[in-house]
Design a protein around this motif. Sequence first.
Motif, mmCIF file in Angstrom:
data_model
loop_
_atom_site.group_PDB
_atom_site.id
_atom_site.type_symbol
_atom_site.label_atom_id
_atom_site.label_comp_id
_atom_site.label_asym_id
_atom_site.label_seq_id
_atom_site.Cartn_x
_atom_site.Cartn_y
_atom_site.Cartn_z
ATOM 1 N N MET A 75 0.809 -1.211 0.000
ATOM 2 C CA MET A 75 0.000 0.000 0.000
ATOM 3 C C MET A 75 0.851 1.273 0.000
ATOM 4 O O MET A 75 0.446 2.315 0.490
ATOM 5 N N GLU A 76 2.048 1.179 -0.589
ATOM 6 C CA GLU A 76 2.920 2.341 -0.770
ATOM 7 C C GLU A 76 2.612 2.960 -2.131
ATOM 8 O O GLU A 76 2.384 2.256 -3.102
ATOM 9 N N ILE A 77 2.646 4.282 -2.201
ATOM 10 C CA ILE A 77 2.402 4.977 -3.455
ATOM 11 C C ILE A 77 3.645 4.871 -4.336
ATOM 12 O O ILE A 77 4.750 5.184 -3.910
ATOM 13 N N VAL A 78 3.442 4.410 -5.574
ATOM 14 C CA VAL A 78 4.538 4.194 -6.507
ATOM 15 C C VAL A 78 4.203 4.896 -7.831
ATOM 16 O O VAL A 78 3.134 4.658 -8.399
ATOM 17 N N PRO A 79 5.109 5.772 -8.323
ATOM 18 C CA PRO A 79 4.869 6.352 -9.654
ATOM 19 C C PRO A 79 4.871 5.240 -10.698
ATOM 20 O O PRO A 79 5.613 4.270 -10.567
ATOM 21 N N VAL A 80 4.032 5.379 -11.720
ATOM 22 C CA VAL A 80 3.921 4.319 -12.710
ATOM 23 C C VAL A 80 4.021 4.896 -14.121
ATOM 24 O O VAL A 80 3.501 5.961 -14.413
ATOM 25 N N GLN A 81 4.729 4.168 -14.946
ATOM 26 C CA GLN A 81 4.852 4.490 -16.362
ATOM 27 C C GLN A 81 4.806 3.165 -17.104
ATOM 28 O O GLN A 81 5.771 2.432 -17.143
ATOM 29 N N CYS A 82 3.666 2.846 -17.643
ATOM 30 C CA CYS A 82 3.466 1.577 -18.332
ATOM 31 C C CYS A 82 4.036 1.671 -19.751
ATOM 32 O O CYS A 82 4.066 2.748 -20.348
ATOM 33 N N ASP A 83 4.476 0.533 -20.299
ATOM 34 C CA ASP A 83 5.075 0.529 -21.633
ATOM 35 C C ASP A 83 4.109 1.030 -22.706
ATOM 36 O O ASP A 83 4.484 1.811 -23.572
ATOM 37 N N LEU A 84 2.863 0.574 -22.660
ATOM 38 C CA LEU A 84 1.866 0.953 -23.659
ATOM 39 C C LEU A 84 0.486 0.890 -23.016
ATOM 40 O O LEU A 84 0.161 -0.114 -22.375
ATOM 41 N N ILE A 85 -0.273 1.958 -23.156
ATOM 42 C CA ILE A 85 -1.643 1.949 -22.638
ATOM 43 C C ILE A 85 -2.617 2.421 -23.710
ATOM 44 O O ILE A 85 -2.274 3.233 -24.558
ATOM 45 N N ILE A 86 -3.826 1.868 -23.634
ATOM 46 C CA ILE A 86 -4.926 2.319 -24.468
ATOM 47 C C ILE A 86 -5.892 2.984 -23.495
ATOM 48 O O ILE A 86 -6.439 2.331 -22.598
ATOM 49 N N HIS A 87 -6.087 4.304 -23.662
ATOM 50 C CA HIS A 87 -6.890 5.081 -22.720
ATOM 51 C C HIS A 87 -7.434 6.325 -23.419
ATOM 52 O O HIS A 87 -7.085 6.605 -24.562
ATOM 53 N N SER A 88 -8.278 7.051 -22.698
ATOM 54 C CA SER A 88 -8.885 8.242 -23.300
ATOM 55 C C SER A 88 -8.156 9.525 -22.903
ATOM 56 O O SER A 88 -8.638 10.608 -23.215
ATOM 57 N N ARG A 89 -7.034 9.390 -22.209
ATOM 58 C CA ARG A 89 -6.279 10.548 -21.698
ATOM 59 C C ARG A 89 -7.144 11.389 -20.783
ATOM 60 O O ARG A 89 -7.030 12.617 -20.732
ATOM 61 N N GLY A 90 -8.045 10.731 -20.052
ATOM 62 C CA GLY A 90 -8.909 11.424 -19.100
ATOM 63 C C GLY A 90 -10.122 12.084 -19.718
ATOM 64 O O GLY A 90 -10.902 12.733 -19.020
ATOM 65 N N GLU A 91 -10.326 11.917 -21.014
ATOM 66 C CA GLU A 91 -11.437 12.570 -21.701
ATOM 67 C C GLU A 91 -12.759 11.830 -21.512
ATOM 68 O O GLU A 91 -13.822 12.433 -21.607
ATOM 69 N N ILE A 92 -12.705 10.525 -21.289
ATOM 70 C CA ILE A 92 -13.925 9.733 -21.059
ATOM 71 C C ILE A 92 -13.838 9.227 -19.622
ATOM 72 O O ILE A 92 -13.336 8.135 -19.358
ATOM 73 N N ILE A 93 -14.288 10.035 -18.698
ATOM 74 C CA ILE A 93 -14.095 9.747 -17.277
ATOM 75 C C ILE A 93 -14.781 8.454 -16.870
ATOM 76 O O ILE A 93 -14.261 7.694 -16.056
ATOM 77 N N SER A 94 -15.933 8.160 -17.442
ATOM 78 C CA SER A 94 -16.657 6.958 -17.039
ATOM 79 C C SER A 94 -15.906 5.673 -17.379
ATOM 80 O O SER A 94 -16.115 4.641 -16.747
ATOM 81 N N LYS A 95 -15.013 5.714 -18.383
ATOM 82 C CA LYS A 95 -14.207 4.539 -18.738
ATOM 83 C C LYS A 95 -12.937 5.012 -19.425
ATOM 84 O O LYS A 95 -12.798 4.929 -20.644
ATOM 85 N N ASP A 96 -12.014 5.540 -18.627
ATOM 86 C CA ASP A 96 -10.780 6.116 -19.164
ATOM 87 C C ASP A 96 -9.805 5.052 -19.637
ATOM 88 O O ASP A 96 -9.178 5.191 -20.672
ATOM 89 N N ASN A 97 -9.657 3.962 -18.888
ATOM 90 C CA ASN A 97 -8.571 3.010 -19.095
ATOM 91 C C ASN A 97 -9.069 1.686 -19.672
ATOM 92 O O ASN A 97 -9.923 1.037 -19.089
ATOM 93 N N LEU A 98 -8.485 1.274 -20.802
ATOM 94 C CA LEU A 98 -8.912 0.036 -21.452
ATOM 95 C C LEU A 98 -7.864 -1.074 -21.336
ATOM 96 O O LEU A 98 -8.136 -2.133 -20.790
ATOM 97 N N ILE A 99 -6.673 -0.860 -21.894
ATOM 98 C CA ILE A 99 -5.651 -1.908 -21.940
ATOM 99 C C ILE A 99 -4.315 -1.347 -21.457
ATOM 100 O O ILE A 99 -3.907 -0.260 -21.892
ATOM 101 N N ALA A 100 -3.646 -2.087 -20.593
ATOM 102 C CA ALA A 100 -2.280 -1.765 -20.167
ATOM 103 C C ALA A 100 -1.383 -2.906 -20.644
ATOM 104 O O ALA A 100 -1.689 -4.071 -20.416
ATOM 105 N N ILE A 101 -0.288 -2.558 -21.318
ATOM 106 C CA ILE A 101 0.617 -3.570 -21.865
ATOM 107 C C ILE A 101 2.035 -3.325 -21.354
ATOM 108 O O ILE A 101 2.527 -2.194 -21.414
ATOM 109 N N GLU A 102 2.635 -4.373 -20.866
ATOM 110 C CA GLU A 102 4.051 -4.360 -20.507
ATOM 111 C C GLU A 102 4.757 -5.345 -21.429
ATOM 112 O O GLU A 102 4.211 -6.406 -21.748
#
Length: 179
Positions: A75-102
């Motif tokens: 439960m420690e806060i860790v900055p995150v930078q994923c290799d590849l993400i599919i997201h709305s960049r915060g534009e679709i708040i109801s469903k911003d994040n779709l796929i995270a790829i490492e």
Amino acid sequence: MNKNLLNLFTESFEQFLEYDLNNILNNVAERNLCSRLGFNIELNLKKYGIEGYYADTEYNRKQEGQVKTILDDEMEIVPVQCDLIIHSRGEIISKDNLIAIEMKKSTRPNSEKISDRKRLRALTKESYDDIWSNDGIALPEHVCGYDIGIYLILNIQKRNFEIEYYSKGTLRKQEIRQF
């Protein structure tokens, strides 16, 4: 797991293997490979009825330009930078994040692979505190809620990718894809 998103990934991954095989075999950097995969995903988004989303490599920002964070197992806060993400960049708040790829080459240290797996489990959790209501207005403090997390382990010698699929904070499926 969302079948439409899985189909989007599968088709895009097949195209990536076809168009970028020489890059893969020439052992180019993971960042290059992720950007090439992201290119294919972004080209296919509309085909799968997914509009208003982007494929971004090494993206590390959330609402109001803050650095993205997750909570680790302690439960420690860790900055995150994923290799590849599919997201709305915060534009679709109801469903911003779709796929995270490492993505990781098989020759990298095991400690890095463990870290990537922890990140995917954290990113695919529905929430950290079971409070976020997904009301379409408020975003969670820490990044989560990706429908699917995908871990790609590239083994050039064996000419394959080991693929792990995560959802709701759990490893759901594993497969090997030869190229």
